[in-house]
Design a protein around this motif. Structure first.
Motif, PDB file in Angstrom:
ATOM      1  N   ALA A  21     -58.738  -6.052 -55.747  1.00 49.05           N
ATOM      2  CA  ALA A  21     -58.113  -6.734 -54.605  1.00 49.05           C
ATOM      3  C   ALA A  21     -59.037  -6.670 -53.390  1.00 49.05           C
ATOM      4  N   ARG A  22     -59.640  -5.504 -53.151  1.00 51.47           N
ATOM      5  CA  ARG A  22     -60.545  -5.349 -52.019  1.00 51.47           C
ATOM      6  C   ARG A  22     -61.783  -6.234 -52.208  1.00 51.47           C
ATOM      7  N   ALA A  23     -62.283  -6.321 -53.431  1.00 49.45           N
ATOM      8  CA  ALA A  23     -63.458  -7.155 -53.709  1.00 49.45           C
ATOM      9  C   ALA A  23     -63.137  -8.629 -53.477  1.00 49.45           C
ATOM     10  N   ASP A  24     -61.953  -9.059 -53.876  1.00 51.43           N
ATOM     11  CA  ASP A  24     -61.558 -10.448 -53.656  1.00 51.43           C
ATOM     12  C   ASP A  24     -61.444 -10.763 -52.164  1.00 51.43           C
ATOM     13  N   GLU A  25     -60.901  -9.823 -51.412  1.00 50.78           N
ATOM     14  CA  GLU A  25     -60.791 -10.022 -49.959  1.00 50.78           C
ATOM     15  C   GLU A  25     -62.178 -10.144 -49.329  1.00 50.78           C
ATOM     16  N   ASN A  26     -63.094  -9.267 -49.726  1.00 47.24           N
ATOM     17  CA  ASN A  26     -64.446  -9.300 -49.166  1.00 47.24           C
ATOM     18  C   ASN A  26     -65.181 -10.566 -49.572  1.00 47.24           C
ATOM     19  N   ALA A  27     -64.967 -11.033 -50.789  1.00 50.72           N
ATOM     20  CA  ALA A  27     -65.624 -12.261 -51.239  1.00 50.72           C
ATOM     21  C   ALA A  27     -65.154 -13.440 -50.393  1.00 50.72           C
ATOM     22  N   ALA A  28     -63.876 -13.474 -50.087  1.00 49.28           N
ATOM     23  CA  ALA A  28     -63.348 -14.555 -49.263  1.00 49.28           C
ATOM     24  C   ALA A  28     -63.820 -14.421 -47.819  1.00 49.28           C
TER      25      ALA A  28
END
Length: 58
Positions: A21-28
């Motif tokens: 979830a944290r990785a997806d947020e950072n990617a966005a």
């Protein structure tokens, strides 16, 4: 009686989900669009061609 569960497995799965979830947020938040990547690649290619044109032939 229910089947026993491995608490370590559950803990690790929760940690992986949180990391994803944290990785997806950072990617966005910090990621680049395809157009931005293409523009950057074009700039780098142009700089390479420019430098190659100024090299001395010996």
């Amino acid at each position: 009686m229910s089947t026993p569960i491995n608490l370590n497995k559950i803990r690790k799965e929760r940690g992986r989900a949180a990391s994803r979830a944290r990785a997806d947020e950072n990617a966005a938040k910090f990621g680049q669009t395809k157009a931005q990547k293409d523009a950057q690649k074009a700039r780098l290619d142009k700089m390479d061609r420019h430098l190659d044109g100024h090299k001395k032939e010996t």
